[in-house]
Each structure stands twice: as structure tokens, then as C-alpha cells.
Enzyme design. Structure first.
Site, PDB file in Angstrom:
ATOM      1  CE  LYS A  53      -4.096   6.673   3.082  1.00  0.00           C
ATOM      2  NZ  LYS A  53      -5.500   6.402   3.162  1.00  0.00           N
ATOM      3  CG  HIS A  87      -2.063   0.900   1.189  1.00  0.00           C
ATOM      4  ND1 HIS A  87      -2.265   1.897   2.126  1.00  0.00           N
ATOM      5  CD2 HIS A  87      -3.097   0.998   0.317  1.00  0.00           C
ATOM      6  CE1 HIS A  87      -3.364   2.553   1.837  1.00  0.00           C
ATOM      7  NE2 HIS A  87      -3.895   2.042   0.755  1.00  0.00           N
ATOM      8  CG  HIS A  96      -7.640   8.348   0.310  1.00  0.00           C
ATOM      9  ND1 HIS A  96      -6.327   8.232  -0.120  1.00  0.00           N
ATOM     10  CD2 HIS A  96      -8.102   7.076   0.406  1.00  0.00           C
ATOM     11  CE1 HIS A  96      -6.024   6.960  -0.284  1.00  0.00           C
ATOM     12  NE2 HIS A  96      -7.071   6.227   0.026  1.00  0.00           N
ATOM     13  CG  ASP A 117       1.018  17.477  22.690  1.00  0.00           C
ATOM     14  OD1 ASP A 117      -0.199  17.356  22.891  1.00  0.00           O
ATOM     15  OD2 ASP A 117       1.887  16.879  23.325  1.00  0.00           O
ATOM     16  CE  LYS A 173      -1.508   4.581  -1.487  1.00  0.00           C
ATOM     17  NZ  LYS A 173      -2.216   4.429  -0.213  1.00  0.00           N
ATOM     18  CG  ASP A 176      18.654  12.745  -9.109  1.00  0.00           C
ATOM     19  OD1 ASP A 176      18.683  11.695  -9.780  1.00  0.00           O
ATOM     20  OD2 ASP A 176      18.567  13.881  -9.627  1.00  0.00           O
TER      21      ASP A 176
END
Length: 482
Positions: A402, A222, A400, A407, A224, A229
Site C-alpha cells: 500500500k 487491520h 500487496h 510528485d 500492522k 523502546d
């Protein structure tokens, strides 16, 4: 009397169901998962047994043996990863604050140092993220490493393909990994056209035996990320497709990426190389001659740790991260995730934080793309609101992203959700950042999101009909095996 063939089938099915219960009891990671599989194997073995053989496995065999620290690995692989880690050590920090101690704890799980000297930039939605990624790709002079769960053959996928072919013609080394289930609609012609132009592109389990791969169907890569470089890395929730630009059935797509420059890029690079080593059974061709692990310290001097996690973990890295972040929080713990069905350990950590007076908020989408997860989440309203945890539903489109904010000095952006898949089944990648400036940007982003959301109350669940509540509890029961 039933027909003899039917009787034999029932006897065999129930016998296999009973036999499968033993590994379910021994190896299923959570009590809820054990109970769900046991009930299914006893009651409907003719359906549950084949599903258990494919979906019930909780360890990803082989990947751990392919990791860098094992003595039977090829010497070039050991030399490469050891060199990368050695190059990071001058930037490793000695923890002095509670946030740094939290990151240091997690670094012991992934065996990579927490490093300063980073620049971390928040990229909100595809309109910000993809121009930055494409600009970095256009400026690449040596190599590009790409890993996505989903690559689609639409306008966005075609644009990426044409850009990569152009860079390959310029002599840039390009390596792409994709998940064969997430990218199952990617046509062979797309892959062939890249390979023909000198781009190395492989499925995550591509070199493994077909029959062996059947037992890994429930595991997904999952992750991405794009690494250019060895100097910049992009990590986050978006894949390659039109819907991430708001052109899909769910409408506006709310998502987030992070751009990292500095020492932490090398940690992302190690994660990619481990995945490539698993997928292709060897390092990228001639990689020792062009892969870079020299680090240029950044003026921002953000402290960061890249956290790979997945079913090959000896210690569950993502679960440990969420629990540690919850324990670290003293003022606020804001979590944005499209899929919120945590296990009991994570849920208890969130509840305990709320009892300490921490402002705990969960932000998810009002419009969901997975019905079972959405139904499961409804049953959690009581478990959350009783402890004073706020639940918010984003209503401007599909959320979508995450993201976690602790704090005003610790944030996490990545690919991992708070459901069973991300906690136990998926290979994920997250970036934890200790920086007040970066956290200020995350705070502003999340405040804007809360402004486009509505507060969910326990009445949203209790006022539903009994049939809906029963359906929600069935979905919650199935959560450990989803």
C-alpha cells in the site's frame, strides 16, 4: 395456499426487511451502500436481514469514548498521552510548502502535530523488513509493542514467539494485539505459551461482551506495527506468516514496510496505546514507569505524520488523506494497492487530478486473492481510462503493498487499501512522509514494479463475454457492503 408457518416466516422476514431499511437509509455512509442494502432487504430479507444486522453497521461504538480527549477517561491515560503529545511539540513544523500544508490539514483530523526530525527508511518485501524488525527486537532494552491483523502458527510465527519469549526472560515488557478474525486460526496454545512466559497478548475485542462483539464482526483491526523502546516503529502491509516470504499459494509476495525513527514514532505509539486501552480497558501494567516518549532528532530530518484511521473516526481520516493527496498532486500520483474499489468521492479526486495533467497510475496485482474485489475493479477500467488514468497489473507474484507517491516530495506507506473496507470499516495506520530522499526511494521501487507489470486497457474489459461483464457489475454493486 402456502403453509401457515411458511406464510408467517415470509411476513416476518419482509417486515424486518422493511424495518431495517430505515437505519440503512439514515446511517449507511455511501449512496451505493444504501442502494445495495435497500435492494437486498426488499428482495431477499430472509438472507439480507441477518447479514445487515452484523455487516451493515458503519460506526464502531465505544472506541471514540475510550479515546484520550474524553473527560471520563482515567487520569493516568490522559497524563500519558498528553505527555507524549507535549514531547512532540518542539519538533512540530510550521507549514510553508503545499506538501506541508497538506500534512497539516490531516494533522487536524488526528489531533497530532506534523513533526520534523525523523528518519524514514523504505523496507521492500519480507526479506528486507523482517531482519530489520527482528534486529530491533533483539536490541530492545525496555519494551516492545506489537500489533498485527494476522499472526499464524507457522515457522514465521514460531520464530517470532521464541524471540519474544527470550526478550521477556531478559525483563523486556512485551504487549501484543491481534485481530481475532484475521488471526482466527491462531491456536490457544500459541497464546498460552506467550502468556506463561510473561508476554501480554490480547485480541482487539477480547475484553468486550460476546454478544456485543457479534455486532462488530464486520470491523477489523487491520493495523500492522512494531514499536521498540519508543525509538523505532515499523509499519506496513505484511503480517506474520510464511506467505509473506513467498511460501504461500500465491507465490512471490510483493509488499512494503516503513521504518521510522524520531518524533513520529510517538504518534504510532499513541495509536497502539489507544487500541490497547480499547482492547484491555486499561493501560499496560506499570506502563507509566517504562514507556518512553523522549525524542532523539534524526539527521535525515524527514517530515512525517502517522495517520490512524478507522470506523471510529468523526472525520474519515483515510478518505480525507487520499483526496488531499490527489488534490495536492501537480506532476504525478502513483498508487499501489491490491484492492482498488474506491467510492465516488475518491474516484472523482483521481479523475480530477488526471484532468489537470497529472500522471495518475494505479498499480494492482494481476493475480488476486479476493475474487469480488478483482471483478469490481474491471468495471473501473472505463471510469479510469476515459480520464487518462493508467492501470497496471503486477505479474511477478501477488502485489500487496500500500504505497502512494505524490510528485517528488510526498509519499505514503501503510496498511490501508483503496476499497470500502479500508475507507470505512477497518482500523488502519499510514505514514505520510515529506522528504525528497525518501520519495526518490519510493519512485525507484515503483518504477521497478511497473517494469514487472503489464498495462491494462479498456479492451481487457470490453472484449470479455457479456456474462463476465454482468458478474463484474454485480460485484461492483456489492462493493459498498463487502
Amino acid at each position: 395456499m402456502p403453509d401457515t408457518p411458511l406464510l408467517i416466516f415470509l411476513i416476518v422476514a419482509h417486515t424486518l426487511g422493511v424495518l431495517c431499511i430505515f437505519p440503512a437509509l439514515l446511517y449507511t455512509r455511501t449512496p451505493q451502500g444504501t442502494m445495495a442494502w435497500t435492494l437486498a432487504l426488499l428482495m431477499v430479507p430472509y438472507i439480507a436481514v441477518p447479514f445487515y444486522l452484523i455487516l451493515g453497521k458503519r460506526t464502531f461504538s465505544g472506541y471514540e469514548q475510550a479515546r484520550r480527549k474524553h473527560n471520563d477517561l482515567p487520569t493516568p491515560w490522559q497524563e500519558l498521552t498528553d505527555s507524549i503529545i507535549d514531547g512532540m511539540r518542539p519538533y512540530a513544523i510550521s507549514p510553508t510548502t503545499s506538501a506541508e500544508y497538506t500534512l497539516d490539514t490531516l494533522s487536524n483530523i488526528v489531533h497530532m502535530p506534523v513533526c520534523g526530525g525523523n528518519s524514514c527508511q523504505l523496507l521492500i518485501d519480507a526479506q528486507e523488513a523482517f531482519p530489520e524488525i527482528y534486529d530491533a527486537i533483539k536490541k530492545a532494552t525496555s519494551y516492545i509493542l506489537i500489533e498485527f491483523y494476522i499472526i499464524k502458527n507457522d515457522a514465521v510465527g514460531q520464530e517470532l514467539k521464541e524471540l519474544l519469549i527470550k526478550k521477556a526472560h531478559e525483563g523486556v515488557h512485551i504487549h501484543i494485539l491481534y485481530d481475532e478474525l484475521g488471526s482466527r486460526k491462531l491456536p490457544p496454545g500459541y497464546i498460552h505459551s506467550l502468556r506463561k512466559e510473561g508476554v501480554f497478548i490480547e485480541p482487539f475485542n477480547g475484553k468486550r461482551h460476546f454478544l456485543t462483539n457479534i455486532w462488530r464482526l464486520n470491523f477489523r483491526n487491520h493495523r500492522k506495527m512494531v514499536i521498540v523502546d519508543g525509538t523505532s516503529a515499523f509499519i506496513g502491509g505484511m503480517n506474520i506468516g510464511r506467505e509473506y516470504f513467498g511460501e504461500g499459494t500465491l507465490g512471490y509476495w510483493r509488499d512494503t514496510f516503513i521504518k521510522v525513527e524520531g518524533a513520529a514514532v510517538q504518534q504510532a505509539q499513541i495509536s497502539f496505546l489507544e487500541d490497547w486501552n480499547w482492547a484491555v480497558l486499561k493501560l499496560p501494567p506499570n506502563s507509566m514507569s517504562y514507556l518512553r516518549w523522549r525524542i532523539t532528532p534524526q539527521e535525515a530530518n524527514d517530515t512525517a505524520l502517522v495517520l490512524p484511521s478507522g470506523p471510529a473516526d468523526t472525520i474519515p481520516a483515510w478518505r480525507s488523506a487520499v483526496v488531499n493527496l490527489a488534490n495536492q498532486a501537480t506532476q504525478r500520483l502513483w498508487i499501489s494497492t491490491p484492492y482498488f474499489v474506491p467510492d465516488e468521492g475518491v474516484l472523482t479526486a483521481l479523475q480530477t487530478a488526471a484532468l489537470r495533467g497529472v500522471d495518475v497510475r494505479i498499480l494492482g496485482p494481476k493475480k488476486a486473492d479476493h475474487l469480488l474485489v478483482q471483478l469490481s475493479s474491471f468495471t473501473l477500467l472505463r471510469d479510469l481510462s476515459t480520464y487518462g488514468i493508467q492501470v497496471w497489473a503486477y505479474k511477478q507474484g501477488f502485489l500487496h503493498q500500500k504505497a502512494i507517491l505524490v510528485d517528488d516530495n510526498l509519499a505514503c506507506i501503510g496498511t490501508a487499501n483503496l476499497d470500502n473496507r479500508s475507507l470505512t470499516l477497518n482500523f488502519e495506520l499510514s505514514v505520510l512522509v515529506n522528504s525528497r530522499e525518501f520519495c526518490h526511494d519510493v519512485e525507484k521501487m515503483l518504477n521497478d514494479d511497473f517494469g514487472n507489470s503489464e498495462r491494462m486497457t479498456i479492451e481487457k474489459y470490453t472484449n470479455k463475454p457479456l456474462s463476465f461483464k454482468i458478474l463484474c457489475h454485480i460485484a461492483r454493486l456489492m462493493a459498498p457492503i463487502q
